[in-house]
Write a protein that holds these residues in place. Structure first.
Motif, PDB file in Angstrom:
ATOM      1  N   TYR A 119       0.847  -1.523  -0.007  1.00 25.29           N
ATOM      2  CA  TYR A 119       0.258  -0.117   0.194  1.00 25.29           C
ATOM      3  C   TYR A 119       0.896   1.245   0.049  1.00 25.29           C
ATOM      4  CZ  TYR A 119      -4.487   3.076   1.276  1.00 25.29           C
ATOM      5  OH  TYR A 119      -4.898   3.704   0.310  1.00 25.29           O
ATOM      6  N   ARG A 120       1.002   1.884  -0.947  1.00 23.82           N
ATOM      7  CA  ARG A 120       1.585   3.587  -1.098  1.00 23.82           C
ATOM      8  C   ARG A 120       1.071   4.062   0.028  1.00 23.82           C
ATOM      9  NH1 ARG A 120       5.257   4.641  -4.169  1.00 23.82           N
ATOM     10  NH2 ARG A 120       6.109   6.545  -4.715  1.00 23.82           N
ATOM     11  N   TYR A 121       2.185   4.878   0.839  1.00 25.30           N
ATOM     12  CA  TYR A 121       1.260   6.478   1.901  1.00 25.30           C
ATOM     13  C   TYR A 121       2.651   6.634   2.042  1.00 25.30           C
ATOM     14  CZ  TYR A 121       1.098   7.465   6.518  1.00 25.30           C
ATOM     15  OH  TYR A 121       1.116   8.480   7.745  1.00 25.30           O
ATOM     16  N   GLY A 122       2.727   7.792   1.730  1.00 29.01           N
ATOM     17  CA  GLY A 122       3.664   8.622   2.170  1.00 29.01           C
ATOM     18  C   GLY A 122       5.421   9.084   1.100  1.00 29.01           C
ATOM     19  N   GLY A 123       5.020   8.537   0.090  1.00 33.28           N
ATOM     20  CA  GLY A 123       5.565   8.302  -1.154  1.00 33.28           C
ATOM     21  C   GLY A 123       6.188   6.856  -1.023  1.00 33.28           C
ATOM     22  N   ARG A 124       6.125   6.111  -0.455  1.00 31.92           N
ATOM     23  CA  ARG A 124       6.514   4.682  -0.459  1.00 31.92           C
ATOM     24  C   ARG A 124       5.800   3.474  -0.345  1.00 31.92           C
ATOM     25  NH1 ARG A 124       9.569   2.369   4.910  1.00 31.92           N
ATOM     26  NH2 ARG A 124       8.903   0.174   3.659  1.00 31.92           N
ATOM     27  N   ASP A 125       5.883   2.440  -0.733  1.00 34.99           N
ATOM     28  CA  ASP A 125       5.148   1.773  -0.646  1.00 34.99           C
ATOM     29  C   ASP A 125       5.332   0.105   0.315  1.00 34.99           C
ATOM     30  OD1 ASP A 125       3.593   1.950  -3.158  1.00 34.99           O
ATOM     31  OD2 ASP A 125       5.268   0.267  -4.380  1.00 34.99           O
ATOM     32  N   PHE A 126       4.705   0.418   1.516  1.00 31.33           N
ATOM     33  CA  PHE A 126       5.087  -0.103   2.461  1.00 31.33           C
ATOM     34  C   PHE A 126       3.807  -1.969   2.356  1.00 31.33           C
ATOM     35  CE2 PHE A 126       4.440   3.784   4.316  1.00 31.33           C
ATOM     36  CZ  PHE A 126       6.215   3.843   4.950  1.00 31.33           C
ATOM     37  N   ARG A 127       4.901  -2.697   3.801  1.00 34.32           N
ATOM     38  CA  ARG A 127       3.401  -4.061   3.503  1.00 34.32           C
ATOM     39  C   ARG A 127       3.864  -4.792   4.649  1.00 34.32           C
ATOM     40  NH1 ARG A 127       8.367  -7.376   0.049  1.00 34.32           N
ATOM     41  NH2 ARG A 127      10.150  -8.124   2.132  1.00 34.32           N
ATOM     42  N   LEU A 128       3.653  -5.493   5.224  1.00 33.25           N
ATOM     43  CA  LEU A 128       3.451  -6.515   6.401  1.00 33.25           C
ATOM     44  C   LEU A 128       4.769  -6.619   6.578  1.00 33.25           C
ATOM     45  CD1 LEU A 128       2.108  -6.927   9.062  1.00 33.25           C
ATOM     46  CD2 LEU A 128       1.713  -9.211   7.787  1.00 33.25           C
ATOM     47  N   THR A 129       5.586  -7.157   5.965  1.00 33.82           N
ATOM     48  CA  THR A 129       6.394  -7.693   6.290  1.00 33.82           C
ATOM     49  C   THR A 129       8.200  -7.020   6.176  1.00 33.82           C
ATOM     50  OG1 THR A 129       7.221  -8.663   3.997  1.00 33.82           O
ATOM     51  CG2 THR A 129       6.098 -10.304   6.033  1.00 33.82           C
ATOM     52  N   ASN A 130       8.079  -5.429   5.984  1.00 33.71           N
ATOM     53  CA  ASN A 130       8.820  -4.537   5.625  1.00 33.71           C
ATOM     54  C   ASN A 130       9.377  -4.617   4.697  1.00 33.71           C
ATOM     55  OD1 ASN A 130      10.072  -2.151   6.151  1.00 33.71           O
ATOM     56  ND2 ASN A 130      11.635  -2.815   7.800  1.00 33.71           N
ATOM     57  N   VAL A 131      11.233  -4.542   4.084  1.00 32.70           N
ATOM     58  CA  VAL A 131      11.806  -5.072   3.686  1.00 32.70           C
ATOM     59  C   VAL A 131      11.797  -6.727   3.530  1.00 32.70           C
ATOM     60  CG1 VAL A 131      12.116  -2.940   2.892  1.00 32.70           C
ATOM     61  CG2 VAL A 131      13.674  -4.427   4.062  1.00 32.70           C
ATOM     62  N   SER A 132      11.685  -6.959   4.287  1.00 31.41           N
ATOM     63  CA  SER A 132      12.178  -9.051   4.506  1.00 31.41           C
ATOM     64  C   SER A 132      11.538  -9.996   4.672  1.00 31.41           C
ATOM     65  CB  SER A 132      13.133  -8.882   5.726  1.00 31.41           C
ATOM     66  OG  SER A 132      12.641  -8.821   6.606  1.00 31.41           O
ATOM     67  N   GLY A 133      11.202 -10.914   4.934  1.00 33.41           N
ATOM     68  CA  GLY A 133      10.484 -11.849   4.884  1.00 33.41           C
ATOM     69  C   GLY A 133      10.414 -13.231   4.292  1.00 33.41           C
ATOM     70  N   LYS A 134      10.381 -14.561   4.700  1.00 35.86           N
ATOM     71  CA  LYS A 134      10.466 -15.215   3.458  1.00 35.86           C
ATOM     72  C   LYS A 134       9.546 -16.434   3.855  1.00 35.86           C
ATOM     73  CE  LYS A 134      13.626 -18.975   2.336  1.00 35.86           C
ATOM     74  NZ  LYS A 134      14.913 -19.194   1.992  1.00 35.86           N
ATOM     75  N   VAL A 135       9.231 -16.689   3.711  1.00 34.98           N
ATOM     76  CA  VAL A 135       7.607 -18.198   3.504  1.00 34.98           C
ATOM     77  C   VAL A 135       8.150 -19.889   3.947  1.00 34.98           C
ATOM     78  CG1 VAL A 135       6.046 -19.591   2.786  1.00 34.98           C
ATOM     79  CG2 VAL A 135       6.197 -16.640   1.746  1.00 34.98           C
ATOM     80  N   ALA A 136       8.171 -19.363   5.021  1.00 35.77           N
ATOM     81  CA  ALA A 136       8.175 -21.275   5.817  1.00 35.77           C
ATOM     82  C   ALA A 136       7.780 -22.558   4.707  1.00 35.77           C
ATOM     83  CB  ALA A 136       8.364 -21.094   6.955  1.00 35.77           C
ATOM     84  N   GLU A 137       8.613 -22.492   3.671  1.00 32.27           N
ATOM     85  CA  GLU A 137       7.472 -24.139   3.149  1.00 32.27           C
ATOM     86  C   GLU A 137       7.303 -25.003   4.363  1.00 32.27           C
ATOM     87  OE1 GLU A 137       6.243 -23.090   0.176  1.00 32.27           O
ATOM     88  OE2 GLU A 137       7.183 -21.222  -0.599  1.00 32.27           O
ATOM     89  N   GLY A 138       8.347 -25.449   4.942  1.00 33.41           N
ATOM     90  CA  GLY A 138       8.183 -26.272   5.434  1.00 33.41           C
ATOM     91  C   GLY A 138       7.199 -26.824   6.469  1.00 33.41           C
ATOM     92  N   VAL A 139       6.617 -25.614   6.047  1.00 34.44           N
ATOM     93  CA  VAL A 139       4.908 -26.031   7.439  1.00 34.44           C
ATOM     94  C   VAL A 139       3.822 -25.689   6.781  1.00 34.44           C
ATOM     95  CG1 VAL A 139       6.221 -24.662   9.603  1.00 34.44           C
ATOM     96  CG2 VAL A 139       4.422 -23.060   7.648  1.00 34.44           C
ATOM     97  N   VAL A 140       4.327 -26.468   4.810  1.00 31.19           N
ATOM     98  CA  VAL A 140       2.765 -25.423   3.977  1.00 31.19           C
ATOM     99  C   VAL A 140       2.278 -27.298   3.527  1.00 31.19           C
ATOM    100  CG1 VAL A 140       2.253 -25.032   1.935  1.00 31.19           C
ATOM    101  CG2 VAL A 140       4.094 -23.807   3.733  1.00 31.19           C
ATOM    102  N   SER A 141       1.815 -28.058   3.720  1.00 32.83           N
ATOM    103  CA  SER A 141       1.051 -28.904   3.907  1.00 32.83           C
ATOM    104  C   SER A 141       0.525 -29.112   1.946  1.00 32.83           C
ATOM    105  CB  SER A 141      -0.570 -29.474   4.090  1.00 32.83           C
ATOM    106  OG  SER A 141      -1.072 -29.043   3.877  1.00 32.83           O
TER     107      SER A 141
END
Length: 465
Positions: free
Chosen positions: A443-465
């Motif tokens: 979501y673009r706010y204050g001139g930049r795109d924000f997301r829940l995970t900031n600029v990091s975050g990796k899906v843990a495929e090992g927990v996904v069935s």
């Protein structure tokens, strides 16, 4: 620019015209009003029930089996300045293996243990700070420094609500401390995405009826019905107010408070038709009420777990329940841990049983988590201090591997060493299970795109069935 296929103006037009959140994506795409926003890819989970265990549950006493910690219990902890000469403390209650999977679960969680093969226990969680307020905020919003949209708000923003007569995100009895409303707020996201509070420590009278054995709970919200005027007159009043707000907004172009007021008035009007029925658990058969333990002592949490199932069944996208006790066990660990487990064991197990019996567990992601864990060494003689470097949570249903343990802390349970999962990774994984790519949900706010995970975050495929 926004990743999702509708703009702020289109979102406002949808709610102003009375067609609600269900039409946002369709409005932008020229489709029918019944269409929901389209996930980035096929989702495994449709909704989330978040069981918040505030205070920092002790992972080494609950789910993280550490033979070395047991073996060296009472010896000096060789962890440098962090331990301050403290001595290691083995699990205060024994852990046993359960189910075909052999998951390790505390003896204080016997009914939850019967669902061992449904649980995915993550033993490698870690967060940035060992302070309650900051860690609690980061668990909910991804940030310990700034006001950011909550996990529930991002979920609603990405998927919309399945029922336009109910809020898409509801928090039951949220704590007033550790950030309060910021933990379920929408921050800079559209106001319609913010969580709706029902009950809470600041308004105990709303749940007074829940603690009386012989009374139905009644609506856990005040003034949900208007006994003074007819629905037709209410509609006319709201049309007038909406027109005035719309006129002001057209002149000021962007005014989130006015947008929020328009959306809130419309949702509140629609809620009158459905909320009283959804919150009336007297409609449930006695066998279901007995399953949850309703009618036995202080059953507020049991009622909230049942309400969570009813809200999920009614189409609410994200439901959060706060634990009835605080897990901040700096002393009297043996007794207090037992009390916290007893207060939550039966209702949580009943919720899993109920969801499974209705075929809902497969697409409902149930999450049990606190903001951090506890130290493997003793604080004083009978407590544990905060530990943010390694701790446990669990998830069930919604596309996760049941009967599975993911990640690990070191040999005494102090620090995540195998498949470490940061809060950003965990958030990315939850969004992934919901069919959302955390890197594209922006979501673009204050001139930049924000997301829940900031600029990091990796899906843990090992927990996904």
């Amino acid at each position: 620019m926004d990743t999702l296929p509708f703009s702020r103006r289109q979102m406002l037009q949808a709610t102003s015209s009375g067609i609600g959140w269900l039409a946002f994506a369709a409005l932008a795409q020229g489709g029918s009003q019944s269409r929901l926003p389209v996930p980035h890819f096929p989702a495994r989970a449709k909704r989330v029930i978040f069981l918040t265990m505030r205070g920092g549950p002790s992972h080494v006493d609950l789910f993280d089996h550490k033979p070395e910690l047991m073996r060296h219990s009472g010896q000096a902890a060789s962890l440098g300045k962090a331990a301050h000469g403290a001595r290691l403390l083995g699990p205060i209650h024994p852990l046993h293996q359960h189910g075909q999977s052999g998951l390790w679960i505390s003896s204080q969680y016997p009914q939850l243990a019967s669902h061992a093969d449904d649980l995915c226990i993550i033993n490698s969680m870690h967060t940035d700070l060992p302070n309650h307020a900051q860690a609690f905020g980061q668990m909910h919003t991804g940030s310990f420094q700034f006001v950011r949209p909550s996990l529930g708000a991002w979920t609603l923003y990405g998927l919309g609500s399945e029922n336009e007569n109910l809020p898409g995100c509801i928090t039951l009895n949220p704590p007033a401390d550790n950030g309060g409303s910021q933990n379920y707020g929408s921050a800079f996201l559209p106001p319609i995405c913010q969580g709706t509070k029902m009950g809470g420590s600041q308004l105990p009278e709303l749940y007074a009826a829940l603690l009386k054995k012989d009374e139905t709970p009644g609506p856990a919200m005040k003034n949900i019905a208007n006994s003074q005027v007819s629905p037709q007159l209410q509609r006319a009043q709201l049309d007038l107010i909406r027109g005035l707000n719309q006129h002001k907004l057209e002149h000021e172009i962007h005014h989130p408070e006015i947008e929020g007021a328009i959306q809130s008035f419309e949702l509140a009007f629609r809620m009158q038709s459905e909320v009283p029925e959804v919150l009336d658990i007297s409609r449930e058969p006695e066998s279901t009420r007995k399953l949850y333990g309703i009618g036995k002592g202080k059953d507020q949490f049991a009622r909230q777990c049942l309400l969570a199932r009813r809200l999920a069944e009614a189409g609410v996208r994200f439901i959060e329940i706060a634990s009835p006790t605080h897990w901040d066990h700096h002393n009297l660990l043996k007794d207090n841990l037992a009390k916290s487990c007893t207060a939550t064991d039966r209702p949580i197990a009943a919720l899993l049983t109920d969801l499974k019996a209705r075929g809902m567990l497969k697409d409902t992601l149930v999450v049990w988590a606190g903001e951090f864990g506890r130290t493997p060494y003793a604080q004083g003689t009978d407590g544990r201090d905060h530990n943010h470097q390694g701790y446990s949570i669990w998830m069930a249903g919604g596309g996760v591997k049941g009967g599975h343990t993911y990640g690990a802390t070191d040999e005494i349970g102090y620090k995540a060493v195998q498949n470490p999962m940061h809060i950003h990774d965990w958030h990315a994984t939850i969004l992934h299970l919901l069919g959302l790519d955390h890197s594209r949900l922006t979501y673009r706010y204050g001139g930049r795109d924000f997301r829940l995970t900031n600029v990091s975050g990796k899906v843990a495929e090992g927990v996904v069935s």
